[in-house]
Motif scaffolding. Sequence first.
Motif, PDB file in Angstrom:
ATOM      1  N   LEU A 274       1.148  -1.315   0.049  1.00 32.97           N
ATOM      2  CA  LEU A 274      -0.159   0.320  -0.079  1.00 32.97           C
ATOM      3  C   LEU A 274       0.693   1.331  -0.096  1.00 32.97           C
ATOM      4  N   PRO A 275       0.443   2.088  -0.618  1.00 31.35           N
ATOM      5  CA  PRO A 275       1.537   3.847  -0.201  1.00 31.35           C
ATOM      6  C   PRO A 275       1.644   4.477   0.090  1.00 31.35           C
ATOM      7  N   GLU A 276       2.684   4.433   0.800  1.00 34.93           N
ATOM      8  CA  GLU A 276       2.029   5.925   2.201  1.00 34.93           C
ATOM      9  C   GLU A 276       0.523   6.815   2.287  1.00 34.93           C
ATOM     10  N   PRO A 277       1.067   6.654   3.575  1.00 36.94           N
ATOM     11  CA  PRO A 277      -1.046   8.144   3.621  1.00 36.94           C
ATOM     12  C   PRO A 277      -0.236   8.591   3.265  1.00 36.94           C
ATOM     13  N   MET A 278      -1.146  10.156   2.638  1.00 37.14           N
ATOM     14  CA  MET A 278      -0.695  11.385   2.527  1.00 37.14           C
ATOM     15  C   MET A 278      -0.406  12.390   3.991  1.00 37.14           C
ATOM     16  N   PRO A 279       0.449  12.999   3.394  1.00 38.86           N
ATOM     17  CA  PRO A 279       0.309  14.017   5.173  1.00 38.86           C
ATOM     18  C   PRO A 279      -0.425  14.799   5.283  1.00 38.86           C
ATOM     19  N   LEU A 280      -0.731  15.393   6.760  1.00 40.24           N
ATOM     20  CA  LEU A 280      -2.121  15.783   7.060  1.00 40.24           C
ATOM     21  C   LEU A 280      -1.523  17.531   6.623  1.00 40.24           C
ATOM     22  N   PRO A 281      -2.405  18.104   6.135  1.00 43.45           N
ATOM     23  CA  PRO A 281      -2.724  19.533   5.140  1.00 43.45           C
ATOM     24  C   PRO A 281      -1.956  20.285   6.121  1.00 43.45           C
ATOM     25  N   GLU A 282      -1.218  21.533   6.393  1.00 45.81           N
ATOM     26  CA  GLU A 282      -1.423  22.217   7.023  1.00 45.81           C
ATOM     27  C   GLU A 282      -2.823  23.013   7.789  1.00 45.81           C
ATOM     28  N   ASP A 283      -3.799  23.114   6.922  1.00 45.66           N
ATOM     29  CA  ASP A 283      -5.170  23.757   7.681  1.00 45.66           C
ATOM     30  C   ASP A 283      -6.048  22.768   6.656  1.00 45.66           C
ATOM     31  N   PRO A 284      -6.973  22.874   7.194  1.00 42.73           N
ATOM     32  CA  PRO A 284      -8.411  22.348   5.886  1.00 42.73           C
ATOM     33  C   PRO A 284      -8.575  22.623   4.447  1.00 42.73           C
ATOM     34  N   GLY A 285      -7.878  24.240   3.947  1.00 47.84           N
ATOM     35  CA  GLY A 285      -8.097  24.772   2.591  1.00 47.84           C
ATOM     36  C   GLY A 285     -10.112  24.391   2.611  1.00 47.84           C
ATOM     37  N   GLY A 286      -9.943  25.482   1.324  1.00 48.08           N
ATOM     38  CA  GLY A 286     -10.924  25.888   0.877  1.00 48.08           C
ATOM     39  C   GLY A 286     -11.762  25.040   0.143  1.00 48.08           C
ATOM     40  N   PRO A 287     -13.442  25.131  -0.206  1.00 40.38           N
ATOM     41  CA  PRO A 287     -14.013  24.909  -0.938  1.00 40.38           C
ATOM     42  C   PRO A 287     -13.396  25.400  -2.209  1.00 40.38           C
ATOM     43  N   GLY A 288     -14.304  23.743  -3.383  1.00 43.40           N
ATOM     44  CA  GLY A 288     -14.385  24.348  -4.971  1.00 43.40           C
ATOM     45  C   GLY A 288     -15.327  25.461  -5.542  1.00 43.40           C
ATOM     46  N   THR A 289     -15.308  25.886  -6.305  1.00 41.53           N
ATOM     47  CA  THR A 289     -16.653  26.983  -6.624  1.00 41.53           C
ATOM     48  C   THR A 289     -18.002  26.563  -7.200  1.00 41.53           C
ATOM     49  N   PHE A 290     -18.981  27.302  -6.411  1.00 39.83           N
ATOM     50  CA  PHE A 290     -19.998  27.034  -6.201  1.00 39.83           C
ATOM     51  C   PHE A 290     -20.936  27.150  -7.255  1.00 39.83           C
ATOM     52  N   PRO A 291     -22.143  26.610  -8.078  1.00 37.00           N
ATOM     53  CA  PRO A 291     -22.741  27.071  -9.211  1.00 37.00           C
ATOM     54  C   PRO A 291     -23.746  27.810  -8.301  1.00 37.00           C
ATOM     55  N   ASP A 292     -24.208  29.003  -9.168  1.00 39.31           N
ATOM     56  CA  ASP A 292     -25.416  30.432  -8.024  1.00 39.31           C
ATOM     57  C   ASP A 292     -26.598  29.777  -9.173  1.00 39.31           C
ATOM     58  N   LEU A 293     -27.390  29.238  -8.700  1.00 36.20           N
ATOM     59  CA  LEU A 293     -28.323  28.625 -10.523  1.00 36.20           C
ATOM     60  C   LEU A 293     -29.586  28.949  -9.108  1.00 36.20           C
ATOM     61  N   PRO A 294     -30.756  29.863 -10.324  1.00 36.71           N
ATOM     62  CA  PRO A 294     -31.492  30.170 -10.128  1.00 36.71           C
ATOM     63  C   PRO A 294     -32.314  28.669  -9.026  1.00 36.71           C
ATOM     64  N   GLY A 295     -32.747  28.794  -7.784  1.00 43.93           N
ATOM     65  CA  GLY A 295     -33.591  27.738  -7.567  1.00 43.93           C
ATOM     66  C   GLY A 295     -32.881  26.945  -6.436  1.00 43.93           C
ATOM     67  N   ALA A 296     -31.854  26.711  -6.843  1.00 42.79           N
ATOM     68  CA  ALA A 296     -30.726  26.119  -6.394  1.00 42.79           C
ATOM     69  C   ALA A 296     -30.023  26.301  -4.379  1.00 42.79           C
ATOM     70  N   PRO A 297     -29.210  25.844  -3.782  1.00 45.32           N
ATOM     71  CA  PRO A 297     -29.360  26.235  -2.921  1.00 45.32           C
ATOM     72  C   PRO A 297     -28.193  26.892  -2.912  1.00 45.32           C
TER      73      PRO A 297
END
Length: 488
Positions: A274-297
């Motif tokens: 099995l590959p070595e586990p990835m290191p813990l990131p320094e911070d949680p990071g941010g999400p990607g881009t969410f669409p801004d659509l009519p009727g969507a959250p």
Amino acid sequence: MSGGQAPGRAPEGETESWGGAWLRAMEGTARDPARLERGRAYADQGRSARAGAGSGGGGVSAVRVGPGRITAYVHGSRPRPYRAVWRLPVLPEEEWDAFLAAVAARPVEAAALLDGEIPRSVAATARSAGVRLLPDAGELIPGCSCPDQGHPCKHAAALGYETVRLLDADPWALLLVRGMDAETVREEVARRSAVWRADAGAPGASAPGDEGDAPALPAARRSSPAQDLSRSSSRDPSRSSPAQAPSRSPAAQRQLSSTLPAREVFASAVRPPLPEPMPLPEDPGGPGTFPDLPGAPSADALTFLATDAATRARHALTAVLDEGDGKEGDEDCGDPLPELSLWHDTIRLAATHPQLTGRRSLSSLFAALARSAGRDALELARAAAAWRQGGPAGLDVLETVWDPPAGAFDRGRSALAGLGIAMTIHRNHLTHTTRPVQLRYGRDGRWYPYRAATDGPSPGAESTRDWWPEGPSAPDPVQALSRGGRAQ
């Protein structure tokens, strides 16, 4: 523009990238190159801060993409972010019809779109069909909530440079701005491709420009190469074993192994490590881009919740790794939701978004979050600041006044007096006699710095001043005061 290759701009001799087309149009509509440079610096500062490579003002966050617009919050030199926007006209129905028909008539491009990719040749296909897919300088319209009347202002320019990188990473965003989401595009291309093949009279017929080498396209979605290999392997036993295909790379073998029958995969007891586990990131990071659509959250709300989920996931992962290493996890690395009330959970959620809080910078989203718990935005902002100081213990310091026993509290006061820092006492509070700073002693044995508004009553009048948590807590009162109160 400064020297070097501009982001999104294709090297000489190559087809212009999606982001490069946006950059060209943005520079064409700009009236002040200096504001463009300032906006570019803001965008770069934000990325450097997220990567942990720098600090300072600036940064673009909560990018939303919707029909006809791209919006975001841009952080400049002031605490409160501004809301910037770029508007681009959506394509009329007749242009969408011409574009989809042109793509469907080119099996290579249609297959790429159905696989989730948009080749750069699609832009040329749109142009040949008379469709304005790429933006022109006259179409882009910037806007911002700041008082600057620049066209664009530096905040809108920062969003523009962030959009360059967004479009190079996800060209589907441009189609969404032009008025159609990815799923609808794929469905229409699949339907029109089936009609085009039926009209052509031959399953493998090629359209002009495809040079006759395009593969046949199924009615809905083209199969992947791995699926094709699986079907061919079932017909030809000599091709079913990865060991008999030495020309394939190890990476290709791993990619194709999922298509082999299970009896062949488990025929041998030999397993790759099995590959070595990835290191813990320094911070949680941010999400990607969410669409801004009519009727969507709301894209703002989705960003808010996704950031919180990433923070909680990092807490959980930290606790697991510490347990695996035989370490005793930090007190904040366990479950971040241990039987919290609605109000306390709302505070915890708000504390993960410091850019939306503050004494003078309260966003509409933050105000809505406060109303959902039956409180006002200012009360939530103060409580969130206390939570960031020390979680539930920091909130207890804000909400509760108590009488600490003799010992550490008295020694801390004596240490401050020995340095010539005069403080008045009120139960577990020490208030500076001449400066608007205060220390509060918590039940966890830590000191929490507070600061009062400068436009309040005179220093030392604790009961009438507007006190706010400011700075991290510390086990030593001098350290806490120097970090948060800056009162030495």
